[in-house]
Design an enzyme around this catalytic site. Structure first.
Site, PDB file in Angstrom:
ATOM      1  N   LYS A  75      61.135  -9.732  -3.046  1.00 66.47           N
ATOM      2  CA  LYS A  75      61.531  -8.683  -2.108  1.00 66.47           C
ATOM      3  C   LYS A  75      62.912  -8.937  -1.497  1.00 66.47           C
ATOM      4  O   LYS A  75      63.710  -8.008  -1.347  1.00 66.47           O
ATOM      5  CB  LYS A  75      60.482  -8.579  -0.997  1.00 66.47           C
ATOM      6  CG  LYS A  75      60.738  -7.436  -0.027  1.00 66.47           C
ATOM      7  CD  LYS A  75      59.589  -7.284   0.962  1.00 66.47           C
ATOM      8  CE  LYS A  75      59.760  -6.008   1.787  1.00 66.47           C
ATOM      9  NZ  LYS A  75      58.643  -5.778   2.705  1.00 66.47           N
ATOM     10  N   GLU A  94      47.393   1.398 -10.612  1.00 69.06           N
ATOM     11  CA  GLU A  94      48.484   0.764 -11.376  1.00 69.06           C
ATOM     12  C   GLU A  94      48.174   0.654 -12.859  1.00 69.06           C
ATOM     13  O   GLU A  94      49.072   0.683 -13.695  1.00 69.06           O
ATOM     14  CB  GLU A  94      48.814  -0.616 -10.809  1.00 69.06           C
ATOM     15  CG  GLU A  94      49.502  -0.591  -9.450  1.00 69.06           C
ATOM     16  CD  GLU A  94      48.513  -0.642  -8.288  1.00 69.06           C
ATOM     17  OE1 GLU A  94      47.293  -0.522  -8.525  1.00 69.06           O
ATOM     18  OE2 GLU A  94      48.962  -0.812  -7.128  1.00 69.06           O
ATOM     19  N   MET A 120      29.157   3.419 -28.697  1.00 70.74           N
ATOM     20  CA  MET A 120      29.349   2.370 -29.691  1.00 70.74           C
ATOM     21  C   MET A 120      28.447   1.165 -29.403  1.00 70.74           C
ATOM     22  O   MET A 120      27.897   0.555 -30.318  1.00 70.74           O
ATOM     23  CB  MET A 120      30.822   1.956 -29.747  1.00 70.74           C
ATOM     24  CG  MET A 120      31.163   1.019 -30.896  1.00 70.74           C
ATOM     25  SD  MET A 120      30.800   1.756 -32.508  1.00 70.74           S
ATOM     26  CE  MET A 120      32.376   2.498 -32.938  1.00 70.74           C
ATOM     27  N   PHE A 171      50.868 -13.035   1.798  1.00 70.46           N
ATOM     28  CA  PHE A 171      50.135 -11.791   1.629  1.00 70.46           C
ATOM     29  C   PHE A 171      50.578 -11.091   0.343  1.00 70.46           C
ATOM     30  O   PHE A 171      51.766 -10.949   0.097  1.00 70.46           O
ATOM     31  CB  PHE A 171      50.366 -10.867   2.839  1.00 70.46           C
ATOM     32  CG  PHE A 171      49.691  -9.526   2.700  1.00 70.46           C
ATOM     33  CD1 PHE A 171      48.303  -9.436   2.651  1.00 70.46           C
ATOM     34  CD2 PHE A 171      50.435  -8.372   2.593  1.00 70.46           C
ATOM     35  CE1 PHE A 171      47.675  -8.212   2.503  1.00 70.46           C
ATOM     36  CE2 PHE A 171      49.813  -7.138   2.441  1.00 70.46           C
ATOM     37  CZ  PHE A 171      48.428  -7.064   2.394  1.00 70.46           C
ATOM     38  N   GLN A 172      49.626 -10.662  -0.435  1.00 72.61           N
ATOM     39  CA  GLN A 172      49.867 -10.007  -1.735  1.00 72.61           C
ATOM     40  C   GLN A 172      50.741 -10.852  -2.656  1.00 72.61           C
ATOM     41  O   GLN A 172      51.530 -10.313  -3.440  1.00 72.61           O
ATOM     42  CB  GLN A 172      50.450  -8.602  -1.537  1.00 72.61           C
ATOM     43  CG  GLN A 172      49.427  -7.648  -0.908  1.00 72.61           C
ATOM     44  CD  GLN A 172      49.829  -6.198  -0.980  1.00 72.61           C
ATOM     45  OE1 GLN A 172      50.993  -5.860  -0.960  1.00 72.61           O
ATOM     46  NE2 GLN A 172      48.832  -5.303  -1.042  1.00 72.61           N
TER      47      GLN A 172
END
Lengths: 613, 177
Positions: free
Chosen positions: A179, A67, A501, A129-130
């Site tokens: 949802k 993602e 760096m 969940f999630q």
């Protein structure tokens, strides 16, 4: 539940003009209404219902491999095209994975709309969940965010999200969608489609047009200045103001520095262009600011990487600050004249007022200042030593060859670190929107997904990502996306086997005690890795091979290409202003320190004589 | 201890959209930019679409101008008024439960009367009092009560509105007919 039969009753009782949609269809349709051509995304539980109407939609979905990649691709797309980038992911871990790109877009003012799935409304707050508190987590890394609670609010919210993301000071906007309100099986998720005419944003009204009185005051200062510098930032690019800037600089004969976010806003080959200021800026850009008597800050924000020690920054300069964000005025440096407005509109008004006052004919003679500046340019150019026989490549050389062997309008993306600074220093940017990097947040791994986003938006342009070996290992999996989706980006991997760096800082400020910075040249085997992801891959270790391989890569246009350039690990980025130091203490190159001291002594003597005279 | 009446404090009257999460946005902004809130009062206005947040800010933690500009970047904030004590009417409510054995109870009652406060409840050894008024008056009352022993004390934080312009008659319509 009253709405239980809504879908059926809609078809029977409504007239034929009825346009009932569910929330998921409405979301996709809203994106189409906003002229979205590409969505970078990754499906999952809570966003599932939205992925069904995508199959029938008139927009392209690019399936990423992480993602974070979706977010950076949306950013790269936005940087390259000027249109808002769109990414769409599910709830919970997917939402937390886009936090980094959101923060990146926030600090670099990138217009972006991020759609996240959320657990169903009744489950919110139950540790489902999630589930995560996406709007809470992203509050400080977005320009604004929304949690939509009713399907019928989706079109308006999407419209407002795009409006907020693209107007005023651009930025990322997140829309969190539970949802159940997009679920085709939920009767309550259906409503009569309507695209809102008006926005309901009583607290949002960015001021685009500056006040005449401020423009006049700015012109007064410009006319009186003997040693002015145009300190140009990313705001000029966001405002599509490159043309107005060119006109302003040429009419007034004022030298221009372009910050890391503004490379390309003014052509590097132009005689008024001094290049990049700041911590790794070139001596002339840094010193011109330090010696200036008027700093015209145009869409720049006095970032610490530009100012160094703020108290010692441009000590003799008056400041005219042009910026669309009122909060940037006086945040770091108090301006003498503050011009709030869109940079392009502001510069057009400024140019008009300058013409009214008789410019260019009436422009003050600034040749002494111009001569002083060109003196610095001659004395302190960017330099490096070419590698000896048998030595590995110099990253600066590789970038110079890439630059000279690629079209001038090539879009260059970079990650973060030494390679980023070398790329900004050694590429010659002569077109706006050809340089895409993570300036504010400094997000390692930015370049590959950003390049993919840029190439997806500008398929006819060559896109090179200049990357380091540390960055490459953070987001390389998106090359799978590029291969599968046929987005032929090119990656120049400057492999110096170190986090360069960090190593540089440890070398200079930690007595060369190198701690946890060695990655190694050989593991992973970058060529095998790239090939396994569907790319064409090359490894170059010898100076003599550089040109031929770049030429070969530039001819490939059906697959992504990775060239691993084995680079010298000891190369440090110069010039350098040590962190927190004054810009007067810029180190051009360790060997040139005595020259600088002589220059400073001469300046001090000249200043003392000036006072006594 | 910081008091709302201190000079380093400034009152902001912030009109916001009455939407979920707006207070969190404001509080979050103060936290992440390192600004200090001295007191905060929130309630819907007469128009249910809007709420008014009255924030007393510590202007020593950041310049007031930056605080106001950063606040105004929040999309849900509609209007911000900076109110100084000179051009605003300010009120605060305090309720407190004070130790009040029989030997001092009358003294406390006397104080409450002087300040024009109210007695809300009386127990065997304590009384609960309330006082509304200008924040400085509440400060004074609280100081005097402290000698008797404060069991519990709660202040609402300041609410404020701009003073009306004295040169404009407010009830001009009365004689028109």
């Amino acid at each position: 539940m009253t709405g239980a039969t809504a879908p059926d009753s809609a078809t029977t009782s409504e007239t034929t003009t009825s346009d009932r949609v569910n929330g998921g269809e409405a979301l996709i349709r809203s994106l189409e209404m906003e002229d979205v051509e590409i969505v970078f995304g990754y499906p999952g539980g809570a966003i599932l219902p939205v992925y069904d109407p995508i199959l029938d939609a008139g927009l392209r979905h690019v399936l990423v491999r992480h993602e974070q990649g979706a977010g950076h691709m949306a950013e790269g797309y936005a940087h390259a095209t000027g249109k808002p980038g769109v990414c769409m992911v599910t709830s919970g871990p997917a939402a937390t994975n886009v936090v980094t790109p959101l923060a990146d877009a926030m600090l670099d003012s990138v217009p972006m709309v991020c759609i996240t799935g959320q657990v169903a409304l009744p489950a919110i707050g139950t540790d489902a969940f999630q589930e995560c508190d996406t709007t809470g987590i992203t509050r400080s890394v977005t320009k604004h965010n929304f949690l939509v609670t009713r399907a019928e609010d989706i079109p308006r919210t999407i419209r407002e999200a795009f409006h907020i993301a693209t107007t005023g000071r651009p930025g990322p906007v997140l829309v969190d969608i539970p949802k159940n309100i997009v679920d085709a099986n939920n009767p309550d998720a259906y409503f009569e489609w309507e695209w809102p005419e008006d926005l309901d944003l009583p607290g949002y009204n960015p001021n685009l047009t500056p006040a005449d009185v401020d423009i006049n005051a700015a012109v007064d200062l410009i006319m009186a200045a003997e040693r002015p510098v145009l300190y140009v930032g990313g705001g000029v690019l966001k405002a599509r103001g490159a043309q107005a800037l060119l006109e302003l600089a040429e009419m007034t004969d004022i030298p221009v520095v372009t910050t890391l976010m503004a490379r390309g806003a003014f052509p590097d080959k132009h005689e008024l262009c001094l290049g990049m200021p700041g911590m790794h800026g070139n001596y002339t850009a840094v010193t011109a600011i330090q010696r200036s008597d008027l700093l015209i800050a145009m869409g720049s924000r006095f970032d610490d990487r530009v100012t160094g020690k703020v108290g010692a920054f441009a000590p003799d300069a008056k400041v005219v600050h042009f910026d669309i964000d009122p909060a940037e005025h006086g945040k770091v440096r108090k301006p003498d004249v503050s011009v709030v407005g869109d940079c392009r509109i502001s510069m057009e008004l400024l140019n008009e007022e300058l013409r009214q006052r008789g410019l260019p004919a009436a422009n003050p003679d600034r040749s002494p200042w111009r001569q002083q500046v060109s003196g610095w340019q001659e004395k302190f150019p960017l330099t490096y030593e070419q590698s000896q026989d048998g030595e590995l490549l110099k990253p600066q050389y590789v970038i110079e060859r890439l630059r000279d062997l690629s079209p001038s309008d090539t879009i260059v993306c970079s990650g973060v670190g030494q390679h980023q600074m070398f790329a900004s220093q050694y590429w010659e940017f002569n077109h706006p929107y050809t340089w895409i990097n993570s300036g504010g947040l400094g997000t390692m791994g930015f370049s590959i997904p950003a390049a993919i986003g840029a190439k997806a938006g500008m398929p006819d342009r060559m896109v090179w990502a200049i990357d380091g070996d540390g960055c490459f290992q953070m987001t390389a999996q998106e090359l799978v996306t590029a291969a599968v989706e046929k987005i032929p980006v090119k990656i120049a991997l400057l492999n110096n086997s170190y986090l360069g760096m960090v190593r540089q800082w440890q070398s200079l400020f930690y007595e060369e005690r190198l701690s946890e910075v060695h990655l190694g040249y050989d593991v992973p085997n970058y060529v095998m890795w790239a090939e396994s992801m569907g790319c064409v891959a090359f490894r170059v270790e010898d100076v003599d091979e550089v040109d031929a391989v770049i030429a070969k890569a530039n001819e490939i246009n059906d697959r992504p290409v990775v060239i691993e350039f084995r680079c010298h690990a000891d190369e440090n980025v110069y010039p350098m202003v040590p962190a927190g130091g004054s810009n007067d203490d810029v180190i051009v190159d360790p060997s040139q320190t005595p020259l600088l001291e002589a220059e400073r002594a001469a300046a001090a003597i000249a200043a003392a004589e000036g006072e006594t005279a | 201890m910081n008091r709302p009446g201190d000079l380093a404090h400034h009152t902001l009257s912030v009109l916001v959209e009455n939407k979920a999460g707006v207070l969190a946005r404001v509080a979050d902004l103060f936290a992440r930019r390192g600004y200090n809130i001295v007191s905060l009062a929130v309630a819907p206005t007469d128009d249910v679409a809007f709420s008014r947040i009255t924030i007393v800010v510590d202007v020593e933690s950041a310049p007031l101008e930056q605080i106001v500009k950063q606040l105004f970047k929040l999309i849900n904030i509609v209007e911000i008024q900076e109110l100084s004590a000179f051009d605003a009417v300010e009120r605060e409510l305090m309720i407190a439960t004070i130790e009040a054995p029989t030997e001092t109870r009358t003294q406390i009652v006397e104080l409450v009367n002087i300040f024009e406060g109210k007695i809300l409840a009386v127990g065997p050894a304590a009384i609960t009092v309330s006082l509304d008024g200008a924040p400085s008056k509440i400060d004074d009352f609280e100081t005097l009560l402290r000698d008797y022993g404060i069991r519990d004390l709660q202040r609402t934080g300041r609410i404020a509105l701009p003073k009306m312009d004295r040169s404009v008659p407010v009830l001009r319509a009365v004689g028109d007919s």
